[in-house]
Write a protein that holds these residues in place. Structure first.
Motif, mmCIF file in Angstrom:
data_model
loop_
_atom_site.group_PDB
_atom_site.id
_atom_site.type_symbol
_atom_site.label_atom_id
_atom_site.label_comp_id
_atom_site.label_asym_id
_atom_site.label_seq_id
_atom_site.Cartn_x
_atom_site.Cartn_y
_atom_site.Cartn_z
ATOM 1 N N GLY A 106 0.679 -1.135 0.180
ATOM 2 C CA GLY A 106 -0.146 0.251 0.253
ATOM 3 C C GLY A 106 0.809 1.478 -0.062
ATOM 4 O O GLY A 106 0.176 2.669 0.091
ATOM 5 N N LEU A 107 1.804 0.885 0.343
ATOM 6 C CA LEU A 107 3.067 2.389 0.292
ATOM 7 C C LEU A 107 3.312 2.987 -1.555
ATOM 8 O O LEU A 107 3.763 2.241 -2.097
ATOM 9 C CB LEU A 107 4.034 1.942 0.937
ATOM 10 C CG LEU A 107 4.376 1.647 2.392
ATOM 11 C CD1 LEU A 107 5.687 1.466 2.931
ATOM 12 C CD2 LEU A 107 4.046 3.432 2.812
ATOM 13 N N ASP A 108 2.904 3.982 -1.483
ATOM 14 C CA ASP A 108 3.580 4.439 -2.571
ATOM 15 C C ASP A 108 5.128 4.930 -2.903
ATOM 16 O O ASP A 108 5.453 5.413 -2.184
ATOM 17 C CB ASP A 108 3.102 6.324 -2.665
ATOM 18 C CG ASP A 108 3.442 6.494 -4.187
ATOM 19 O OD1 ASP A 108 4.450 6.357 -5.570
ATOM 20 O OD2 ASP A 108 2.554 7.809 -4.452
ATOM 21 N N ARG A 109 5.100 4.498 -3.907
ATOM 22 C CA ARG A 109 7.280 4.258 -4.318
ATOM 23 C C ARG A 109 7.710 5.605 -4.149
ATOM 24 O O ARG A 109 9.208 5.879 -3.961
ATOM 25 C CB ARG A 109 7.847 3.118 -4.949
ATOM 26 C CG ARG A 109 7.055 1.824 -4.508
ATOM 27 C CD ARG A 109 7.876 0.875 -5.807
ATOM 28 N NE ARG A 109 7.195 -0.277 -5.714
ATOM 29 C CZ ARG A 109 7.934 -1.431 -6.538
ATOM 30 N NH1 ARG A 109 8.851 -1.479 -7.440
ATOM 31 N NH2 ARG A 109 7.567 -2.665 -6.250
ATOM 32 N N MET A 147 10.895 -3.584 -3.951
ATOM 33 C CA MET A 147 11.839 -2.846 -4.488
ATOM 34 C C MET A 147 11.646 -1.653 -5.362
ATOM 35 O O MET A 147 11.494 -2.344 -6.756
ATOM 36 C CB MET A 147 13.267 -3.128 -3.836
ATOM 37 C CG MET A 147 13.769 -3.153 -2.937
ATOM 38 S SD MET A 147 13.784 -1.866 -1.681
ATOM 39 C CE MET A 147 14.264 -3.076 -0.261
ATOM 40 N N PRO A 148 11.715 -0.649 -5.655
ATOM 41 C CA PRO A 148 11.571 0.113 -7.241
ATOM 42 C C PRO A 148 12.981 0.314 -7.699
ATOM 43 O O PRO A 148 13.928 -0.391 -7.213
ATOM 44 C CB PRO A 148 11.700 1.884 -6.294
ATOM 45 C CG PRO A 148 12.312 1.618 -5.386
ATOM 46 C CD PRO A 148 12.252 0.547 -4.524
ATOM 47 N N GLN A 149 13.207 0.094 -9.036
ATOM 48 C CA GLN A 149 14.056 0.689 -9.086
ATOM 49 C C GLN A 149 15.173 1.562 -9.744
ATOM 50 O O GLN A 149 15.067 2.232 -7.936
ATOM 51 C CB GLN A 149 14.094 1.788 -11.087
ATOM 52 C CG GLN A 149 12.700 0.811 -11.470
ATOM 53 C CD GLN A 149 13.344 -0.325 -12.267
ATOM 54 O OE1 GLN A 149 14.813 -0.482 -12.598
ATOM 55 N NE2 GLN A 149 12.795 -0.543 -13.541
ATOM 56 N N LYS A 150 16.881 1.498 -9.251
ATOM 57 C CA LYS A 150 17.638 1.380 -8.720
ATOM 58 C C LYS A 150 17.629 1.519 -7.021
ATOM 59 O O LYS A 150 18.188 2.084 -6.356
ATOM 60 C CB LYS A 150 17.750 3.446 -8.984
ATOM 61 C CG LYS A 150 17.728 3.354 -10.370
ATOM 62 C CD LYS A 150 18.256 4.709 -11.212
ATOM 63 C CE LYS A 150 18.625 4.702 -12.466
ATOM 64 N NZ LYS A 150 18.463 6.180 -13.429
ATOM 65 N N PHE A 151 17.535 0.542 -6.303
ATOM 66 C CA PHE A 151 16.749 0.629 -5.379
ATOM 67 C C PHE A 151 18.302 1.080 -4.560
ATOM 68 O O PHE A 151 17.693 1.623 -2.995
ATOM 69 C CB PHE A 151 15.688 -0.646 -4.591
ATOM 70 C CG PHE A 151 16.718 -2.045 -4.808
ATOM 71 C CD1 PHE A 151 17.291 -2.471 -3.766
ATOM 72 C CD2 PHE A 151 17.046 -2.392 -6.279
ATOM 73 C CE1 PHE A 151 17.782 -3.374 -4.113
ATOM 74 C CE2 PHE A 151 17.826 -3.942 -6.722
ATOM 75 C CZ PHE A 151 18.060 -4.428 -5.498
ATOM 76 N N THR A 152 19.882 -0.039 -4.926
ATOM 77 C CA THR A 152 20.216 0.313 -3.985
ATOM 78 C C THR A 152 20.717 1.576 -3.932
ATOM 79 O O THR A 152 21.967 1.695 -3.854
ATOM 80 C CB THR A 152 21.924 -0.734 -4.863
ATOM 81 O OG1 THR A 152 22.051 -0.170 -6.408
ATOM 82 C CG2 THR A 152 21.127 -2.252 -4.630
ATOM 83 N N LYS A 153 20.682 3.089 -4.829
ATOM 84 C CA LYS A 153 20.431 3.972 -4.309
ATOM 85 C C LYS A 153 20.888 4.146 -3.019
ATOM 86 O O LYS A 153 21.471 5.785 -2.534
ATOM 87 C CB LYS A 153 19.799 5.251 -5.068
ATOM 88 C CG LYS A 153 20.787 4.826 -7.068
ATOM 89 C CD LYS A 153 21.438 5.543 -6.825
ATOM 90 C CE LYS A 153 22.294 5.177 -8.388
ATOM 91 N NZ LYS A 153 23.976 5.825 -8.495
#
Length: 393
Positions: free
Chosen positions: A261-264, A303-309
């Motif tokens: 339910g969280l907005d990324r 996780m979203p894209q580029k999550f390791t940032k």
């Protein structure tokens, strides 16, 4: 097919709104796309670089030691050892492997009959096995918690293999640990998927409590802040400080909770992402892992894209060490500003590995030790002192 299987997997994950009496999200109003345009410098942390650098040669030496110690009398012929595919993969050639064995005479003894272990290595190996047996329950719990962090409660065995050393799993964990706990783990290959997966069979609410939640000691866990510290000389500008204080005050979402339910695009979601890696690093023996070990876990962790940032965006929580030709993510709080794990975070296996590292360094000439120390903290860091990273996406 594999993606459909991942989406179809279910688990008893608590909703991120579960703490609200009415069942509505307690911090729905906080879900706003706050993009802060602030830049941070990557600043070298010598004590943490030293902690990572101490494992130079350790994994390679331990792999050979594992192979030799598994043979009768802790002895193996040169031909049999060099015939191992893993040895060729690790060293590239038999000559390189033999040179390595001869170099570290504190662990290995070379003779015409073959390769054996020194008395000191045999004794330390015995203590390591005893340590693994004594802490097996903890190891199984940490492996279960790792799988509980994932959406499908499963991981490809290849990913588990990448994390094996960091988790403290023995090299034969598939035949030993997994088979001894058939009520917790299953290994299967979904139809249409080339990968073999490790699947968790049972969810345990007692394990679904993060280390950060434990630190609250029964207090209010709604807006838990992360322990933060910076490298000496790290100047945090007022704009960054204000953002960090506001971000720390945001609601905390357990990494074991359902965060669908969280907005990324929000800072609340980012705090959840930081929490996942904060927990994952706590599950490792040395509270660190190579960045590439988790780079393929985006979908599995939700996780979203580029999550390791997040490692670069939160240098007060994580440190990216660049020694030994790779990027290692270190959990700062576990080291307390030094190069050794704090006692409360130290796993018994970490002490055994430190003794291995000491034996390895003892085999090196003093000049070589000094040169390797310089290589770790000099050449690989040139030009990195002022590199900047955006806080905003």
């Amino acid at each position: 097919m594999a993606c459909r299987w991942l989406r179809a997997a279910t688990g008893r994950r608590r909703g991120w709104w579960a703490a609200a009496p009415s069942g509505t999200p307690p911090f729905a109003a906080e879900q706003r796309a706050t993009l802060v345009n602030v830049k941070l410098k990557w600043v070298k942390d010598r004590p943490l670089d030293a902690a990572v650098s101490r494992e130079r040669h350790l994994r390679a030496a331990h792999h050979l030691l594992d192979l030799v110690s598994s043979r009768p009398g802790h002895r193996v012929s040169r031909a049999d050892l060099l015939a191992e595919r893993s040895v060729h993969k690790l060293f590239g050639s038999g000559d390189a492997a033999l040179e390595f064995l001869g170099r570290f005479h504190t662990l290995f003894a070379l003779s015409r009959a073959g390769v054996s272990l020194t008395d000191a290595a045999v004794d330390l190996r015995r203590r390591e096995v005893e340590c693994l047996c004594a802490t097996e329950a903890d190891l199984v719990a940490r492996l279960r918690r790792l799988l509980m962090l994932t959406l499908p409660r499963s991981l490809p065995l290849h990913t588990v293999d990448l994390l094996r050393w960091d988790l403290g799993l023995p090299s034969d964990y598939r035949a030993s640990i997994l088979r001894r706990y058939p009520d917790h783990f299953a290994v299967d290959q979904p139809e249409g998927d080339e990968r073999v997966w490790l699947r968790l069979l049972s969810w345990d609410d007692r394990l679904a409590v993060s280390e950060l939640e434990k630190s609250a000691d029964g207090g209010d866990a709604t807006c838990l802040p992360f322990p933060v510290s910076f490298t000496r000389g790290f100047g945090l500008r007022s704009k960054c400080m204000t953002w960090l204080q506001e971000w720390q005050a945001l609601p905390y979402t357990s990494p074991y909770a359902d965060a669908s339910g969280l907005d990324r695009r929000t800072d609340v979601s980012e705090k959840r992402n930081v929490g996942v890696f904060h927990e994952l690093l706590h599950l490792t023996v040395a509270k660190r892992t190579e960045r590439r070990n988790v780079s393929n876990m985006r979908m599995l962790l939700g996780m979203p894209q580029k999550f390791t940032k997040v490692f670069e965006r939160h240098p007060g929580i994580f440190y990216l060490s660049r020694v030994l030709g790779t990027q290692t993510v270190v959990l700062r709080e576990a080291y307390g500003g030094g190069s050794q794990l704090l006692e409360k975070h130290a796993h018994p296996l970490a002490a055994i590995r430190e003794e291995y590292s000491t034996m390895i360094r003892a085999a090196l000439p003093p000049r070589t030790r000094s040169r390797e120390s310089y290589d770790a903290f000099g050449k690989e860091d040139e030009g990195c002192e002022g590199e900047q990273f955006e806080l905003s996406e």
